[in-house]
Scaffold this motif. Structure first.
Motif, PDB file in Angstrom:
ATOM      1  N   ALA A  19       0.824  -1.205   0.000  1.00 43.83           N
ATOM      2  CA  ALA A  19       0.000   0.000   0.000  1.00 43.83           C
ATOM      3  C   ALA A  19       0.855   1.250   0.000  1.00 43.83           C
ATOM      4  CB  ALA A  19      -0.915   0.007   1.217  1.00 43.83           C
ATOM      5  N   ARG A  20       2.092   1.112   0.492  1.00 45.12           N
ATOM      6  CA  ARG A  20       2.996   2.255   0.510  1.00 45.12           C
ATOM      7  C   ARG A  20       4.048   2.154  -0.584  1.00 45.12           C
ATOM      8  NH1 ARG A  20       2.831   0.756   5.930  1.00 45.12           N
ATOM      9  NH2 ARG A  20       4.905  -0.117   5.777  1.00 45.12           N
ATOM     10  N   ALA A  21       3.822   1.297  -1.564  1.00 41.75           N
ATOM     11  CA  ALA A  21       4.846   1.077  -2.590  1.00 41.75           C
ATOM     12  C   ALA A  21       5.214   2.349  -3.309  1.00 41.75           C
ATOM     13  CB  ALA A  21       4.344   0.027  -3.608  1.00 41.75           C
ATOM     14  N   ASP A  22       4.217   3.194  -3.600  1.00 38.20           N
ATOM     15  CA  ASP A  22       4.529   4.408  -4.330  1.00 38.20           C
ATOM     16  C   ASP A  22       5.223   5.437  -3.453  1.00 38.20           C
ATOM     17  OD1 ASP A  22       2.283   4.970  -2.786  1.00 38.20           O
ATOM     18  OD2 ASP A  22       1.601   6.512  -4.191  1.00 38.20           O
ATOM     19  N   THR A  23       5.144   5.271  -2.108  1.00 41.13           N
ATOM     20  CA  THR A  23       5.874   6.185  -1.238  1.00 41.13           C
ATOM     21  C   THR A  23       7.364   5.983  -1.413  1.00 41.13           C
ATOM     22  OG1 THR A  23       4.084   6.140   0.365  1.00 41.13           O
ATOM     23  CG2 THR A  23       6.224   6.874   1.156  1.00 41.13           C
ATOM     24  N   ALA A  24       7.771   4.737  -1.611  1.00 43.17           N
ATOM     25  CA  ALA A  24       9.193   4.455  -1.729  1.00 43.17           C
ATOM     26  C   ALA A  24       9.738   4.797  -3.108  1.00 43.17           C
ATOM     27  CB  ALA A  24       9.438   2.968  -1.436  1.00 43.17           C
ATOM     28  N   LYS A  25       8.929   4.568  -4.157  1.00 41.57           N
ATOM     29  CA  LYS A  25       9.484   4.677  -5.499  1.00 41.57           C
ATOM     30  C   LYS A  25       8.763   5.680  -6.383  1.00 41.57           C
ATOM     31  CE  LYS A  25      11.182  -0.060  -5.449  1.00 41.57           C
ATOM     32  NZ  LYS A  25      11.215  -1.362  -6.132  1.00 41.57           N
ATOM     33  N   ALA A  26       7.526   5.998  -6.052  1.00 41.58           N
ATOM     34  CA  ALA A  26       6.789   6.951  -6.863  1.00 41.58           C
ATOM     35  C   ALA A  26       7.163   8.364  -6.455  1.00 41.58           C
ATOM     36  CB  ALA A  26       5.291   6.716  -6.719  1.00 41.58           C
ATOM     37  N   PRO A  27       6.797   9.354  -7.270  1.00 39.81           N
ATOM     38  CA  PRO A  27       7.241  10.718  -7.003  1.00 39.81           C
ATOM     39  C   PRO A  27       6.570  11.361  -5.819  1.00 39.81           C
ATOM     40  CG  PRO A  27       5.665  10.676  -8.790  1.00 39.81           C
ATOM     41  CD  PRO A  27       5.953   9.248  -8.459  1.00 39.81           C
ATOM     42  N   ASP A  28       7.267  12.325  -5.254  1.00 44.35           N
ATOM     43  CA  ASP A  28       6.658  13.209  -4.269  1.00 44.35           C
ATOM     44  C   ASP A  28       5.828  14.213  -5.052  1.00 44.35           C
ATOM     45  OD1 ASP A  28       6.024  15.088  -2.397  1.00 44.35           O
ATOM     46  OD2 ASP A  28       8.068  15.825  -2.142  1.00 44.35           O
ATOM     47  N   LEU A  29       4.518  14.247  -4.816  1.00 40.39           N
ATOM     48  CA  LEU A  29       3.627  15.032  -5.645  1.00 40.39           C
ATOM     49  C   LEU A  29       3.300  16.404  -5.075  1.00 40.39           C
ATOM     50  CD1 LEU A  29       1.170  12.198  -6.634  1.00 40.39           C
ATOM     51  CD2 LEU A  29       3.152  13.039  -7.884  1.00 40.39           C
ATOM     52  N   SER A  30       3.862  16.749  -3.949  1.00 38.92           N
ATOM     53  CA  SER A  30       3.548  18.045  -3.359  1.00 38.92           C
ATOM     54  C   SER A  30       4.452  19.127  -3.925  1.00 38.92           C
ATOM     55  CB  SER A  30       3.723  17.994  -1.843  1.00 38.92           C
ATOM     56  OG  SER A  30       5.081  17.877  -1.517  1.00 38.92           O
ATOM     57  N   ALA A  31       4.063  20.392  -3.694  1.00 35.39           N
ATOM     58  CA  ALA A  31       4.919  21.498  -4.099  1.00 35.39           C
ATOM     59  C   ALA A  31       6.256  21.416  -3.404  1.00 35.39           C
ATOM     60  CB  ALA A  31       4.231  22.826  -3.774  1.00 35.39           C
ATOM     61  N   GLN A  32       6.294  20.742  -2.234  1.00 37.74           N
ATOM     62  CA  GLN A  32       7.531  20.628  -1.491  1.00 37.74           C
ATOM     63  C   GLN A  32       8.585  19.844  -2.260  1.00 37.74           C
ATOM     64  OE1 GLN A  32       6.785  19.142   2.433  1.00 37.74           O
ATOM     65  NE2 GLN A  32       5.219  20.677   2.866  1.00 37.74           N
ATOM     66  N   SER A  33       8.170  18.977  -3.184  1.00 40.10           N
ATOM     67  CA  SER A  33       9.143  18.224  -3.969  1.00 40.10           C
ATOM     68  C   SER A  33       9.964  19.149  -4.852  1.00 40.10           C
ATOM     69  CB  SER A  33       8.428  17.176  -4.835  1.00 40.10           C
ATOM     70  OG  SER A  33       7.619  17.809  -5.808  1.00 40.10           O
ATOM     71  N   CYS A  34       9.485  20.370  -5.067  1.00 39.21           N
ATOM     72  CA  CYS A  34      10.224  21.358  -5.857  1.00 39.21           C
ATOM     73  C   CYS A  34      11.089  22.238  -4.961  1.00 39.21           C
ATOM     74  CB  CYS A  34       9.248  22.240  -6.640  1.00 39.21           C
ATOM     75  SG  CYS A  34       8.073  21.322  -7.656  1.00 39.21           S
ATOM     76  N   GLN A 214       7.077  10.509 -12.025  1.00 41.73           N
ATOM     77  CA  GLN A 214       8.160  11.369 -11.561  1.00 41.73           C
ATOM     78  C   GLN A 214       8.464  12.451 -12.588  1.00 41.73           C
ATOM     79  OE1 GLN A 214       9.988  10.963  -8.416  1.00 41.73           O
ATOM     80  NE2 GLN A 214      10.312  13.068  -9.053  1.00 41.73           N
ATOM     81  N   ARG A 215       8.502  12.077 -13.862  1.00 43.34           N
ATOM     82  CA  ARG A 215       8.768  13.074 -14.913  1.00 43.34           C
ATOM     83  C   ARG A 215       7.653  14.115 -14.964  1.00 43.34           C
ATOM     84  NH1 ARG A 215      10.579   8.375 -17.622  1.00 43.34           N
ATOM     85  NH2 ARG A 215       8.603   8.154 -18.733  1.00 43.34           N
ATOM     86  N   GLN A 216       6.424  13.662 -14.821  1.00 41.84           N
ATOM     87  CA  GLN A 216       5.307  14.606 -14.850  1.00 41.84           C
ATOM     88  C   GLN A 216       5.361  15.558 -13.656  1.00 41.84           C
ATOM     89  OE1 GLN A 216       2.020  11.867 -14.930  1.00 41.84           O
ATOM     90  NE2 GLN A 216       2.014  11.710 -17.168  1.00 41.84           N
ATOM     91  N   ALA A 217       5.681  15.006 -12.485  1.00 38.72           N
ATOM     92  CA  ALA A 217       5.762  15.838 -11.290  1.00 38.72           C
ATOM     93  C   ALA A 217       6.894  16.854 -11.411  1.00 38.72           C
ATOM     94  CB  ALA A 217       5.970  14.958 -10.055  1.00 38.72           C
ATOM     95  N   GLN A 218       8.008  16.448 -11.980  1.00 31.96           N
ATOM     96  CA  GLN A 218       9.125  17.376 -12.148  1.00 31.96           C
ATOM     97  C   GLN A 218       8.767  18.496 -13.115  1.00 31.96           C
ATOM     98  OE1 GLN A 218      12.263  14.687 -13.282  1.00 31.96           O
ATOM     99  NE2 GLN A 218      12.868  14.284 -11.156  1.00 31.96           N
ATOM    100  N   ALA A 219       7.964  18.176 -14.124  1.00 33.91           N
ATOM    101  CA  ALA A 219       7.548  19.208 -15.068  1.00 33.91           C
ATOM    102  C   ALA A 219       6.701  20.269 -14.380  1.00 33.91           C
ATOM    103  CB  ALA A 219       6.769  18.573 -16.225  1.00 33.91           C
ATOM    104  N   LEU A 220       5.924  19.863 -13.380  1.00 31.77           N
ATOM    105  CA  LEU A 220       5.123  20.823 -12.640  1.00 31.77           C
ATOM    106  C   LEU A 220       5.991  21.801 -11.851  1.00 31.77           C
ATOM    107  CD1 LEU A 220       2.178  18.699 -11.226  1.00 31.77           C
ATOM    108  CD2 LEU A 220       2.282  20.010 -13.349  1.00 31.77           C
ATOM    109  N   CYS A 221       7.190  21.374 -11.494  1.00 28.25           N
ATOM    110  CA  CYS A 221       8.066  22.251 -10.715  1.00 28.25           C
ATOM    111  C   CYS A 221       8.388  23.526 -11.495  1.00 28.25           C
ATOM    112  CB  CYS A 221       9.360  21.519 -10.353  1.00 28.25           C
ATOM    113  SG  CYS A 221       9.142  20.266  -9.074  1.00 28.25           S
ATOM    114  N   ALA A 222       8.452  23.424 -12.819  1.00 26.38           N
ATOM    115  CA  ALA A 222       8.722  24.616 -13.615  1.00 26.38           C
ATOM    116  C   ALA A 222       7.602  25.643 -13.442  1.00 26.38           C
ATOM    117  CB  ALA A 222       8.884  24.238 -15.090  1.00 26.38           C
ATOM    118  N   ARG A 223       6.360  25.153 -13.367  1.00 26.16           N
ATOM    119  CA  ARG A 223       5.234  26.070 -13.166  1.00 26.16           C
ATOM    120  C   ARG A 223       5.247  26.655 -11.753  1.00 26.16           C
ATOM    121  NH1 ARG A 223       1.832  26.363 -17.205  1.00 26.16           N
ATOM    122  NH2 ARG A 223       1.571  24.654 -18.688  1.00 26.16           N
ATOM    123  N   VAL A 224       5.553  25.814 -10.772  1.00 22.95           N
ATOM    124  CA  VAL A 224       5.623  26.310  -9.397  1.00 22.95           C
ATOM    125  C   VAL A 224       6.721  27.364  -9.277  1.00 22.95           C
ATOM    126  CG1 VAL A 224       6.068  25.676  -6.990  1.00 22.95           C
ATOM    127  CG2 VAL A 224       4.716  24.153  -8.456  1.00 22.95           C
TER     128      VAL A 224
END
Length: 266
Positions: A19-34, A214-224
């Motif tokens: 249930a936490r698999a994406d916590t370990a390997k999936a992206p951090d989806l919050s603005a804090q990841s930027c 992860q790539r999609q989340a990183q692309a959002l960082c440019a907007r943030v």
């Protein structure tokens, strides 16, 4: 028998871990990841962009069509700031549905990983489908928050965690029952084989799809980051200081992958 008991105990941890698999390997989806964070909850609707928080000053910021209101008081804005505010509103309107899409895919990955554990360990598609109500509830939470332009960080995080935790607990109970049945019918050796398959199959599932997220989340960082630059360029001053809506995340604050949600307006 000792080996069988260890297998049963391990299955409980396995279900929770899936249930936490994406916590370990999936992206951090919050603005804090930027490397950035906001103390505000956000609502975006036809009227404009609302930022609200409990405690702190200002407690409410409203932006629409180049105008600015702080704590429900219209503020004097020059022409250059009006252009910046319009661009900030446009960026926010694009950003919210993109975050909602990533959140949706992250939920799907989480529950697909958990279903994969159940399916592989029990050999039962019917048992794997039992967690679908939790998946549906989590997706409804996203549609009713981010999908409606609302981002309430704490409320969404708590709701999402509850959905996943309940699904993991149900999965763990089901796996334990299946494991005990296998032990008492002399088929405990199959559990080891299935556990090895879980490691291979779930890892493959998570790694491939989380790389895309992860790539999609990183692309959002440019907007943030663009929002942050526009904010920093504002000539407007609140109580003699720059108006801060987005700020660097403190170095000792761990990112929260579930802080991605919406806020009810008045």
């Amino acid at each position: 028998m000792r080996h069988a008991i260890l297998i049963v105990a391990g299955l409980c941890a396995l279900a929770a871990g899936a249930a936490r698999a994406d916590t370990a390997k999936a992206p951090d989806l919050s603005a804090q990841s930027c490397g950035l964070a906001t103390p505000y909850d956000v609502r975006i609707d036809d009227a404009g962009v609302w930022l609200r928080r409990d405690g702190g000053s200002p407690s409410e910021i409203f932006i629409h069509d180049g105008s600015l209101s702080v704590d429900r008081q219209p503020q004097p804005i020059d022409d250059d700031d009006a252009l910046r505010l319009r661009e900030m509103e446009q960026e926010a309107r694009v950003l919210m549905p993109e975050v909602a899409g990533i959140a949706h895919d992250s939920v799907e990955l989480t529950f697909d990983a958990l279903a994969g554990v159940i399916r592989t360990m029990t050999g039962s598609e019917r048992k794997a489908r039992r967690i679908e109500s939790h998946r549906d509830r989590a997706l409804d939470d996203i549609r009713g928050s981010l999908g409606e332009g609302r981002w309430n960080q704490q409320e969404f995080a708590e709701t999402f965690e509850a959905d996943v935790t309940q699904a993991a607990e149900e999965a763990a109970h089901g796996l334990v029952r299946s494991a005990l049945w296998a032990v008492f019918t002399g088929r405990a050796h199959r559990l080891d084989e299935r556990a090895d398959r879980v490691d291979r199959e779930v890892d493959k599932l998570v790694e491939a799809r989380s790389a895309v997220l992860q790539r999609q989340a990183q692309a959002l960082c440019a907007r943030v980051d663009k929002l942050r630059q526009l904010q920093d360029a504002l000539d407007y001053r609140y109580a003699g200081a720059p108006l801060v809506m987005i700020e660097p995340r403190p170095a000792d604050t761990p990112p929260d992958a579930t802080a991605i949600a919406g806020h009810e307006s008045r």
